[in-house]
Design an enzyme around this catalytic site. Structure first.
Site, PDB file in Angstrom:
ATOM      1  N   ASP A  64      46.869  20.278  43.367  1.00 21.92           N
ATOM      2  CA  ASP A  64      47.781  21.407  43.142  1.00 21.92           C
ATOM      3  C   ASP A  64      49.191  20.868  43.359  1.00 21.92           C
ATOM      4  OD1 ASP A  64      47.304  24.835  43.758  1.00 21.92           O
ATOM      5  OD2 ASP A  64      49.263  23.916  43.434  1.00 21.92           O
ATOM      6  N   VAL A 117      43.271  27.261  36.835  1.00 20.60           N
ATOM      7  CA  VAL A 117      44.595  27.802  37.156  1.00 20.60           C
ATOM      8  C   VAL A 117      44.619  29.311  36.909  1.00 20.60           C
ATOM      9  CG1 VAL A 117      45.787  25.645  36.653  1.00 20.60           C
ATOM     10  CG2 VAL A 117      45.437  27.310  34.824  1.00 20.60           C
ATOM     11  N   THR A 126      47.877  38.747  33.995  1.00 22.97           N
ATOM     12  CA  THR A 126      48.294  39.552  32.840  1.00 22.97           C
ATOM     13  C   THR A 126      49.782  39.309  32.592  1.00 22.97           C
ATOM     14  OG1 THR A 126      46.642  41.191  33.456  1.00 22.97           O
ATOM     15  CG2 THR A 126      48.374  41.924  31.961  1.00 22.97           C
ATOM     16  N   GLU A 157      34.093  37.535  45.319  1.00 20.48           N
ATOM     17  CA  GLU A 157      34.693  37.245  46.616  1.00 20.48           C
ATOM     18  C   GLU A 157      33.850  37.862  47.723  1.00 20.48           C
ATOM     19  OE1 GLU A 157      38.856  38.041  47.020  1.00 20.48           O
ATOM     20  OE2 GLU A 157      39.206  37.411  44.959  1.00 20.48           O
ATOM     21  N   LYS A 196      32.221  35.787  29.786  1.00 22.62           N
ATOM     22  CA  LYS A 196      32.879  36.035  31.072  1.00 22.62           C
ATOM     23  C   LYS A 196      33.620  37.378  31.046  1.00 22.62           C
ATOM     24  CE  LYS A 196      34.899  35.681  34.932  1.00 22.62           C
ATOM     25  NZ  LYS A 196      34.265  35.724  36.225  1.00 22.62           N
ATOM     26  N   ASN A 204      32.480  40.982  33.214  1.00 16.44           N
ATOM     27  CA  ASN A 204      33.367  41.766  34.077  1.00 16.44           C
ATOM     28  C   ASN A 204      33.606  43.163  33.512  1.00 16.44           C
ATOM     29  OD1 ASN A 204      33.565  39.946  36.089  1.00 16.44           O
ATOM     30  ND2 ASN A 204      35.645  39.264  35.645  1.00 16.44           N
ATOM     31  N   ALA A 205      33.711  43.254  32.190  1.00 13.07           N
ATOM     32  CA  ALA A 205      33.930  44.572  31.581  1.00 13.07           C
ATOM     33  C   ALA A 205      32.724  45.485  31.841  1.00 13.07           C
ATOM     34  CB  ALA A 205      34.178  44.418  30.081  1.00 13.07           C
ATOM     35  N   CYS A 253      40.344  40.528  39.030  1.00 12.32           N
ATOM     36  CA  CYS A 253      39.682  40.210  37.760  1.00 12.32           C
ATOM     37  C   CYS A 253      39.396  41.396  36.852  1.00 12.32           C
ATOM     38  CB  CYS A 253      38.377  39.480  38.042  1.00 12.32           C
ATOM     39  SG  CYS A 253      38.661  38.027  39.043  1.00 12.32           S
TER      40      CYS A 253
HETATM   41  C1  UGA Z   1      34.107  40.172  40.216  1.00 11.92           C
HETATM   42  C2  UGA Z   1      32.693  39.965  39.642  1.00 11.92           C
HETATM   43  O1  UGA Z   1      31.733  40.698  40.402  1.00 11.92           O
HETATM   44  C3  UGA Z   1      32.326  38.489  39.653  1.00 11.92           C
HETATM   45  O2  UGA Z   1      31.061  38.289  39.013  1.00 11.92           O
HETATM   46  C4  UGA Z   1      33.397  37.692  38.893  1.00 11.92           C
HETATM   47  O3  UGA Z   1      33.119  36.309  38.924  1.00 11.92           O
HETATM   48  C5  UGA Z   1      34.744  37.946  39.553  1.00 11.92           C
HETATM   49  O4  UGA Z   1      35.038  39.351  39.506  1.00 11.92           O
HETATM   50  C6  UGA Z   1      35.793  37.155  38.817  1.00 11.92           C
HETATM   51  O5  UGA Z   1      35.966  37.362  37.614  1.00 11.92           O
HETATM   52  O6  UGA Z   1      36.385  36.259  39.422  1.00 11.92           O
HETATM   53  P1  UGA Z   1      35.113  40.390  42.662  1.00 11.92           P
HETATM   54  O7  UGA Z   1      36.340  40.885  41.982  1.00 11.92           O
HETATM   55  O8  UGA Z   1      35.243  39.339  43.706  1.00 11.92           O
HETATM   56  O9  UGA Z   1      34.067  39.816  41.581  1.00 11.92           O
HETATM   57  O10 UGA Z   1      34.431  41.627  43.376  1.00 11.92           O
HETATM   58  P2  UGA Z   1      33.279  42.681  43.075  1.00 11.92           P
HETATM   59  O11 UGA Z   1      32.260  42.572  44.136  1.00 11.92           O
HETATM   60  O12 UGA Z   1      32.799  42.610  41.689  1.00 11.92           O
HETATM   61  O13 UGA Z   1      34.050  44.043  43.313  1.00 11.92           O
HETATM   62  C7  UGA Z   1      35.127  44.454  42.474  1.00 11.92           C
HETATM   63  C8  UGA Z   1      35.572  45.838  42.845  1.00 11.92           C
HETATM   64  O14 UGA Z   1      34.578  46.801  42.497  1.00 11.92           O
HETATM   65  C9  UGA Z   1      35.825  46.050  44.334  1.00 11.92           C
HETATM   66  O15 UGA Z   1      36.993  46.808  44.502  1.00 11.92           O
HETATM   67  C10 UGA Z   1      34.607  46.794  44.805  1.00 11.92           C
HETATM   68  O16 UGA Z   1      34.843  47.578  45.948  1.00 11.92           O
HETATM   69  C11 UGA Z   1      34.306  47.644  43.597  1.00 11.92           C
HETATM   70  N1  UGA Z   1      32.902  48.103  43.523  1.00 11.92           N
HETATM   71  C12 UGA Z   1      31.886  47.210  43.368  1.00 11.92           C
HETATM   72  C13 UGA Z   1      32.619  49.463  43.588  1.00 11.92           C
HETATM   73  O17 UGA Z   1      33.541  50.310  43.718  1.00 11.92           O
HETATM   74  N2  UGA Z   1      31.319  49.883  43.481  1.00 11.92           N
HETATM   75  C14 UGA Z   1      30.289  49.013  43.325  1.00 11.92           C
HETATM   76  O18 UGA Z   1      29.125  49.475  43.235  1.00 11.92           O
HETATM   77  C15 UGA Z   1      30.579  47.636  43.275  1.00 11.92           C
END
Ligand code: UGA
Length: 456
Positions: A17, A73, A77, A154, A205, A209-210, A261
């Site tokens: 980095d 990296v 948006t 995370e 990917k 996420n969508a 994400c």
């Molecule tokens: C998300 C995806 O789950 C990962 O698979 C992906 O790799 C990552 O984005 C990324 O693109 O880097 P992350 O953002 O770390 O992971 O967290 P999530 O566990 O997915 O939660 C996202 C949000 O949804 C949080 O605010 C969580 O509280 C909320 N959530 C999750 C809910 O409100 N209800 C649920 O049932 C699950």
């Protein structure tokens, strides 16, 4: 990268980095001070650092010596220009591709690890292919580009990496694909390593996420409907989640999704659909983000409504600021929008989060904390906030507590003791549905629980 180093002691992994302070933090002898809080990461780094995992600012040297370079990296948006507010800003991907083009030697496999718009590999290939020839007519450089998106979440990142549902590798060069598959093959079962073309990998990917985000907006929309009709979203989620075609995961209603994400990736998808003239498809995905924003404003509004229509001068404890439990990450955290709405209404907000620093809260809220915790009722109409060191401190004198992050410690609170120090009549707004509703009611608190049409 740390998990690759951990699982493949025969491979030398160098994380580079340009930011010297960040690299210094990754090299900190005190593993509790690594720049990212992620359960289990300190142990992995502790095992490999100095063995086959290195953190360095010597970017050019590391590229020159590498057989494989992962581009990991930021792709935030865009905030201005073409596609502002939707498209991904690819300046860092382009800059790093140019640096790889300039410094690589021999044959190099370049792996897109960042989440990227579909067809970014075309750009990366064009940049890598444009390396000027050396005076002797050739430069001896060749490249293969792969897409290998990351699906970790995370808070559970180490487990997700050690036992992934799948590893996805998209590419055109079979030898490069097999070289990367061979690395994952050190610990991932062969049937979980999927091979696709480049564009499918990039698009999968964004699509994953969508779809995940869409489930959250769907259940949150039903939560609001449950509240209106006397149904309970927990029961509805259990009922629909036991249909094996729907499945039980990602059906937890809450204050909306946050994190770096989901919103970013959907907006990017919306932008790309628009670019290809698929306006109805773009509108469909846009509505997932809009519902999410609406849910956050809705929660702030209902707090105000339940507190007799005004929160001016009232103390409101926000329990949780991170976008989810087990992380100190606050990017797009629902707490930010809800706190800003309440500040706008003149509330005095007392925030407690076990992992988020007061500096981070200040940067997210865009205003300095109150100079002191005076607890005097301020009817001037000016909202204020302060960070507290415990739940008890945050709720002292408060008219309401609002649970916004599902931290484990909030599940086991002693509501009898907490209610005793709140100003009555006091409320608990449980936006994560994690508090023991019976205990809350026994403590004499009024309760609103997301998606529960029988409460409040
Ligand atoms: C998300 C995806 O789950 C990962 O698979 C992906 O790799 C990552 O984005 C990324 O693109 O880097 P992350 O953002 O770390 O992971 O967290 P999530 O566990 O997915 O939660 C996202 C949000 O949804 C949080 O605010 C969580 O509280 C909320 N959530 C999750 C809910 O409100 N209800 C649920 O049932 C699950």
């Amino acid at each position: 990268m740390a998990v690759i180093a951990d699982r493949c002691p025969q491979i030398r992994v160098t994380v580079v980095d340009l930011n010297a302070a960040r690299i210094a933090a990754w090299n900190d002898a005190d593993l509790s001070r690594l720049p990212v809080y992620e359960p289990g990461l300190d142990a992995v780094v502790g095992r490999c650092r100095g063995r086959n995992l290195f953190f360095s600012t010597a970017v050019e040297e590391a590229i020159a010596g590498a057989d494989m370079v992962f581009l990991s990296v930021n792709t935030p948006t865009k905030t201005k220009g073409l596609g502002a507010g939707q498209a991904s800003d690819l300046r860092w991907i382009e800059a790093s591709a140019r640096q790889v083009a300039a410094c690589a030697q021999g044959h190099t496999i370049v792996v897109e690890k960042s989440t990227l718009p579909v067809r970014t590999a075309e750009t990366v290939k064009a940049i890598l292919g444009a390396v000027p020839a050396a005076p002797d007519g050739g430069n001896g450089k060749t490249f293969s580009v792969l897409s290998n998106p990351e699906f970790l979440a995370e808070g559970s990142a180490i487990g997700d990496l050690e036992q992934p549902d799948r590893v996805l590798i998209g590419g055109e060069d079979p030898a490069a694909i097999e070289a990367l598959a061979g690395i994952y093959g050190n610990w991932v079962p062969a049937d979980k390593i999927l091979r696709t073309n480049l564009w499918s990998s990039e698009l999968s990917k964004l699509t994953a996420n969508a779809f995940l985000a869409q489930r959250i907006s769907s259940i949150n929309s039903i939560a609001a409907f449950c509240e209106a009709t006397g149904a309970d979203v927990q029961e509805v989620a259990r009922a629909i989640g036991s249909d094996s075609r729907i499945g039980p995961k990602f059906l937890q209603a809450g204050p909306g999704f946050g994190g770096s994400c989901f919103q970013k990736d959907i907006l990017n998808l919306v932008y790309l659909c628009g670019h290809y003239g698929l306006h109805e498809v773009a509108a469909y995905w846009q509505s997932v983000v809009e519902l999410n924003t609406w849910q956050q404003h809705r929660i702030a509004r209902l707090v105000v409504n339940r507190l007799f229509g005004t929160v001016t001068g009232k103390r409101i404890a926000l329990l949780g600021f991170a976008f989810k439990a087990d992380t100190n990450d606050t990017r797009e955290a629902p707490a930010i929008r809800i706190a800003k709405d309440l500040l706008e209404e003149g509330a005095q907000i007392a925030i407690y989060d076990p992992k988020v620093s007061a500096q981070q809260m200040q940067s997210d809220l865009g205003c300095a904390p109150a100079p002191s915790d005076q607890r005097a009722v301020d009817l001037s109409g000016e909202g204020s906030w302060l960070a507290c060191g415990s739940v008890a401190e945050a709720v002292r004198g408060a008219d309401a507590a609002v649970i916004l992050t599902e931290w484990q410690e909030y599940r086991q609170l002693n509501w009898q003791e907490l209610a005793a120090v709140m100003r009555q009549p006091a409320w608990l707004f449980d936006a994560r549905a994690i508090a023991d509703a019976e205990a809350v009611r026994r403590a004499g608190l009024r309760l609103w629980r997301v998606g529960d049409g029988q409460q409040g």
